[in-house]
Motif scaffolding. Structure first.
Motif, PDB file in Angstrom:
ATOM      1  N   ALA A 127      17.519 -16.200  29.605  1.00 19.60           N
ATOM      2  CA  ALA A 127      18.120 -17.312  28.859  1.00 19.60           C
ATOM      3  C   ALA A 127      17.040 -18.164  28.206  1.00 19.60           C
ATOM      4  N   LEU A 128      16.017 -18.517  28.956  1.00 23.11           N
ATOM      5  CA  LEU A 128      14.951 -19.358  28.405  1.00 23.11           C
ATOM      6  C   LEU A 128      14.150 -18.613  27.336  1.00 23.11           C
ATOM      7  N   THR A 129      13.907 -17.338  27.549  1.00 23.01           N
ATOM      8  CA  THR A 129      13.172 -16.538  26.571  1.00 23.01           C
ATOM      9  C   THR A 129      13.982 -16.381  25.282  1.00 23.01           C
ATOM     10  N   ASN A 130      15.244 -15.973  25.420  1.00 21.20           N
ATOM     11  CA  ASN A 130      16.106 -15.794  24.237  1.00 21.20           C
ATOM     12  C   ASN A 130      16.301 -17.102  23.486  1.00 21.20           C
ATOM     13  N   ALA A 131      16.536 -18.158  24.229  1.00 25.62           N
ATOM     14  CA  ALA A 131      16.769 -19.458  23.593  1.00 25.62           C
ATOM     15  C   ALA A 131      15.530 -19.909  22.832  1.00 25.62           C
ATOM     16  N   SER A 132      14.355 -19.766  23.427  1.00 22.28           N
ATOM     17  CA  SER A 132      13.139 -20.224  22.742  1.00 22.28           C
ATOM     18  C   SER A 132      12.824 -19.352  21.528  1.00 22.28           C
ATOM     19  N   GLU A 133      13.105 -18.056  21.614  1.00 19.69           N
ATOM     20  CA  GLU A 133      12.872 -17.167  20.465  1.00 19.69           C
ATOM     21  C   GLU A 133      13.768 -17.543  19.286  1.00 19.69           C
ATOM     22  N   ASN A 134      14.944 -18.083  19.571  1.00 18.20           N
ATOM     23  CA  ASN A 134      15.882 -18.516  18.526  1.00 18.20           C
ATOM     24  C   ASN A 134      15.728 -19.994  18.196  1.00 18.20           C
ATOM     25  N   ASN A 135      14.648 -20.621  18.659  1.00 14.95           N
ATOM     26  CA  ASN A 135      14.481 -22.069  18.513  1.00 14.95           C
ATOM     27  C   ASN A 135      15.690 -22.818  19.055  1.00 14.95           C
ATOM     28  N   PHE A 136      16.265 -22.281  20.101  1.00 15.83           N
ATOM     29  CA  PHE A 136      17.397 -22.893  20.804  1.00 15.83           C
ATOM     30  C   PHE A 136      18.631 -23.056  19.927  1.00 15.83           C
ATOM     31  N   LYS A 137      18.745 -22.217  18.918  1.00 16.54           N
ATOM     32  CA  LYS A 137      19.941 -22.212  18.064  1.00 16.54           C
ATOM     33  C   LYS A 137      20.938 -21.211  18.630  1.00 16.54           C
ATOM     34  N   GLN A 138      22.199 -21.463  18.376  1.00 17.39           N
ATOM     35  CA  GLN A 138      23.258 -20.580  18.855  1.00 17.39           C
ATOM     36  C   GLN A 138      23.134 -19.212  18.176  1.00 17.39           C
ATOM     37  N   PRO A 139      23.202 -18.125  18.956  1.00 12.87           N
ATOM     38  CA  PRO A 139      23.129 -16.782  18.367  1.00 12.87           C
ATOM     39  C   PRO A 139      24.479 -16.370  17.782  1.00 12.87           C
ATOM     40  N   GLU A 140      24.526 -15.171  17.237  1.00 11.61           N
ATOM     41  CA  GLU A 140      25.805 -14.604  16.819  1.00 11.61           C
ATOM     42  C   GLU A 140      26.680 -14.458  18.053  1.00 11.61           C
ATOM     43  N   ARG A 141      27.995 -14.454  17.871  1.00 15.61           N
ATOM     44  CA  ARG A 141      28.926 -14.399  19.005  1.00 15.61           C
ATOM     45  C   ARG A 141      28.653 -13.203  19.916  1.00 15.61           C
ATOM     46  N   ALA A 142      28.283 -12.066  19.364  1.00 13.96           N
ATOM     47  CA  ALA A 142      28.029 -10.851  20.159  1.00 13.96           C
ATOM     48  C   ALA A 142      26.895 -11.043  21.160  1.00 13.96           C
ATOM     49  N   HIS A 143      26.015 -11.992  20.921  1.00 14.94           N
ATOM     50  CA  HIS A 143      24.847 -12.223  21.797  1.00 14.94           C
ATOM     51  C   HIS A 143      24.972 -13.521  22.594  1.00 14.94           C
ATOM     52  N   PHE A 144      26.152 -14.112  22.617  1.00 14.76           N
ATOM     53  CA  PHE A 144      26.383 -15.391  23.268  1.00 14.76           C
ATOM     54  C   PHE A 144      26.369 -15.290  24.794  1.00 14.76           C
ATOM     55  N   ILE A 145      26.945 -14.218  25.330  1.00 14.53           N
ATOM     56  CA  ILE A 145      26.985 -14.029  26.792  1.00 14.53           C
ATOM     57  C   ILE A 145      25.735 -13.287  27.220  1.00 14.53           C
ATOM     58  N   LEU A 146      24.972 -13.902  28.113  1.00  8.15           N
ATOM     59  CA  LEU A 146      23.750 -13.281  28.616  1.00  8.15           C
ATOM     60  C   LEU A 146      24.018 -12.588  29.939  1.00  8.15           C
ATOM     61  N   GLN A 147      23.520 -11.379  30.065  1.00  6.51           N
ATOM     62  CA  GLN A 147      23.674 -10.594  31.286  1.00  6.51           C
ATOM     63  C   GLN A 147      22.324 -10.491  31.980  1.00  6.51           C
TER      64      GLN A 147
END
Length: 148
Positions: A127-147
């Motif tokens: 979550a922290l890695t993905n969020a920081s890579e996106n500058n903490f912006k909301q991703p596309e809906r398909a990538h919203f749920i993190l597993q």
């Protein structure tokens, strides 16, 4: 290598979940500091009192007393000073209608709380890695749920 330190805020009324979350943070490779609140009213009071030094990310449980996570998310996104704050929903339920509503209301990511400690560490780090890579912006809906 990015050695950013993240100031996190966890809003969760379950003491065991809070303890597991804190332990997981201690064991991941990302540097963090953690503050905790235990219901939605405490969360909103904390954010209002710390508007000049907001956390980098809020991990928000949905089912809390006094004010639930959905109410808090709506209140945060309606507030000019708070609306850019990244909110990662951290909950046991995975109701698709609720998840869609959270996405529409501006949550950054959704994590279903794993029961396994190693999965918890992995999903928090993801979550922290993905969020920081996106500058903490909301991703596309398909990538919203993190597993994990």
């Amino acid at each position: 290598m990015n050695t950013k330190h993240y100031n996190l805020l966890l809003a969760d009324d379950d003491e065991d979940d809070c303890d597991f979350f804190k332990e997981a943070l201690d064991e991941i490779s990302i540097e963090t500091s953690l503050n905790m609140v235990h219901d939605g009213v405490q969360l909103m009071d904390y954010l209002k009192a710390n508007e000049s030094k907001l956390p980098d990310v809020v991990f928000l449980d949905l089912n809390m007393p006094r004010k639930n996570g959905l109410e808090c998310l709506a209140e945060i996104k309606d507030d000019e000073k708070l609306k850019e704050l990244p909110i990662i929903i951290f909950s046991t339920s995975l109701d698709s209608e609720i998840v869609n509503n959270l996405y529409k209301n501006g949550a950054s990511f959704y994590i279903r709380k794993p029961g396994d400690f190693s999965k918890l560490k992995k999903v928090i780090e993801n979550a922290l890695t993905n969020a920081s890579e996106n500058n903490f912006k909301q991703p596309e809906r398909a990538h919203f749920i993190l597993q994990p």
